[in-house]
Scaffold this motif. Structure first.
Motif, mmCIF file in Angstrom:
data_model
loop_
_atom_site.group_PDB
_atom_site.id
_atom_site.type_symbol
_atom_site.label_atom_id
_atom_site.label_comp_id
_atom_site.label_asym_id
_atom_site.label_seq_id
_atom_site.Cartn_x
_atom_site.Cartn_y
_atom_site.Cartn_z
ATOM 1 N N MET A 1 13.710 14.037 22.949
ATOM 2 C CA MET A 1 14.615 13.425 23.905
ATOM 3 C C MET A 1 16.025 13.963 23.643
ATOM 4 S SD MET A 1 13.224 9.495 23.944
ATOM 5 C CE MET A 1 13.445 9.326 22.188
ATOM 6 N N ASN A 2 16.656 14.364 24.704
ATOM 7 C CA ASN A 2 17.983 14.967 24.605
ATOM 8 C C ASN A 2 18.897 14.332 25.653
ATOM 9 O OD1 ASN A 2 19.986 16.772 23.780
ATOM 10 N ND2 ASN A 2 19.429 18.212 25.377
ATOM 11 N N TYR A 3 20.031 13.868 25.190
ATOM 12 C CA TYR A 3 20.959 13.166 26.064
ATOM 13 C C TYR A 3 22.323 13.835 26.059
ATOM 14 C CZ TYR A 3 17.201 9.894 25.909
ATOM 15 O OH TYR A 3 15.951 9.343 26.007
ATOM 16 N N ALA A 43 16.106 11.614 18.469
ATOM 17 C CA ALA A 43 16.659 12.188 19.691
ATOM 18 C C ALA A 43 17.961 12.903 19.340
ATOM 19 C CB ALA A 43 16.919 11.082 20.718
ATOM 20 N N SER A 44 18.511 13.577 20.320
ATOM 21 C CA SER A 44 19.807 14.230 20.110
ATOM 22 C C SER A 44 20.720 13.906 21.284
ATOM 23 C CB SER A 44 19.643 15.743 19.971
ATOM 24 O OG SER A 44 19.142 16.293 21.174
ATOM 25 N N ILE A 45 22.013 13.985 21.016
ATOM 26 C CA ILE A 45 22.997 13.764 22.072
ATOM 27 C C ILE A 45 24.119 14.771 21.900
ATOM 28 C CG2 ILE A 45 24.205 11.953 20.755
ATOM 29 C CD1 ILE A 45 24.661 10.616 23.617
ATOM 30 N N ASP A 46 24.473 15.389 23.002
ATOM 31 C CA ASP A 46 25.581 16.331 23.039
ATOM 32 C C ASP A 46 26.740 15.600 23.708
ATOM 33 O OD1 ASP A 46 26.986 18.717 22.792
ATOM 34 O OD2 ASP A 46 26.134 19.586 24.612
ATOM 35 N N CYS A 47 27.921 15.679 23.124
ATOM 36 C CA CYS A 47 29.084 14.969 23.662
ATOM 37 C C CYS A 47 30.135 15.970 24.113
ATOM 38 C CB CYS A 47 29.665 14.044 22.599
ATOM 39 S SG CYS A 47 28.507 12.785 22.016
ATOM 40 N N GLY A 67 17.221 20.313 31.206
ATOM 41 C CA GLY A 67 16.247 19.284 30.882
ATOM 42 C C GLY A 67 16.769 18.089 30.115
ATOM 43 N N VAL A 68 18.028 17.764 30.272
ATOM 44 C CA VAL A 68 18.589 16.570 29.634
ATOM 45 C C VAL A 68 17.899 15.340 30.218
ATOM 46 C CG1 VAL A 68 20.702 15.166 29.491
ATOM 47 C CG2 VAL A 68 20.799 17.617 29.024
ATOM 48 N N ASP A 69 17.602 14.372 29.355
ATOM 49 C CA ASP A 69 16.858 13.185 29.771
ATOM 50 C C ASP A 69 17.728 12.077 30.356
ATOM 51 O OD1 ASP A 69 14.115 13.934 28.879
ATOM 52 O OD2 ASP A 69 15.121 14.067 26.942
ATOM 53 N N GLY A 70 19.016 12.091 30.084
ATOM 54 C CA GLY A 70 19.911 11.069 30.615
ATOM 55 C C GLY A 70 21.348 11.378 30.263
ATOM 56 N N ILE A 71 22.268 10.905 31.100
ATOM 57 C CA ILE A 71 23.698 11.130 30.900
ATOM 58 C C ILE A 71 24.408 9.790 30.802
ATOM 59 C CG2 ILE A 71 25.832 12.084 31.877
ATOM 60 C CD1 ILE A 71 24.060 14.075 33.464
#
Length: 142
Positions: A1-3, A43-47, A67-71
């Motif tokens: 999962m990537n956000y 999961a991971s999150i890019d800011c 393919g980001v799963d959510g913003i």
């Protein structure tokens, strides 16, 4: 999962700009907290933060293309002015949660309207920087 967590104009000044309204947490601190929370769920999150509307739009489209799963998105003042951001969110299949640190409904009347809320899956307002964690948890646990 990537956000993806996007922050709009002036949010690079968190911790310095109007701390009575926005608190003392810096953007770097907030981003670190989100990364720790995401890691707890593998999961991971890019800011990312920009004061430029077009850059935010590009990142929204890039999120779908990669393919980001959510913003999680705090559009700052663009909330109340940007039909272009509204159209970008409406134009992607990536779910977006709109976040505001302050309770915009208790502030100046011009802050009461969001062009983005109707095309977002939800809106979190007035919970301070915890609102970002709540949005991420919604994606992770929802």
């Amino acid at each position: 999962m990537n956000y993806l967590c996007l922050n709009g104009p002036n949010l690079n000044r968190l911790g310095k700009r109007e701390p009575a309204v926005y608190g003392h947490t810096t953007l770097r601190d907030l981003e670190s907290q989100l990364k720790v929370l995401a890691a707890e769920f593998n999961a991971s999150i890019d800011c990312k933060q920009s004061n430029v509307e077009g850059q935010l739009i590009d990142w929204i489209y890039e999120a779908e293309d990669t393919g980001v799963d959510g913003i999680i998105f705090n559009p700052g003042a663009y909330t109340h002015t940007s039909i272009a951001l509204r159209d970008a969110i409406a134009g992607v299949s990536v779910p977006v949660i709109e976040v505001h640190i302050s309770n915009v409904h208790k502030r100046e009347e011009f802050r009461h309207h969001s062009y983005l809320a109707p095309v977002c899956v939800g809106q979190i307002t007035g919970l301070g920087t915890f609102g970002y964690s709540a949005a991420l948890r919604m994606f992770l646990e929802g």
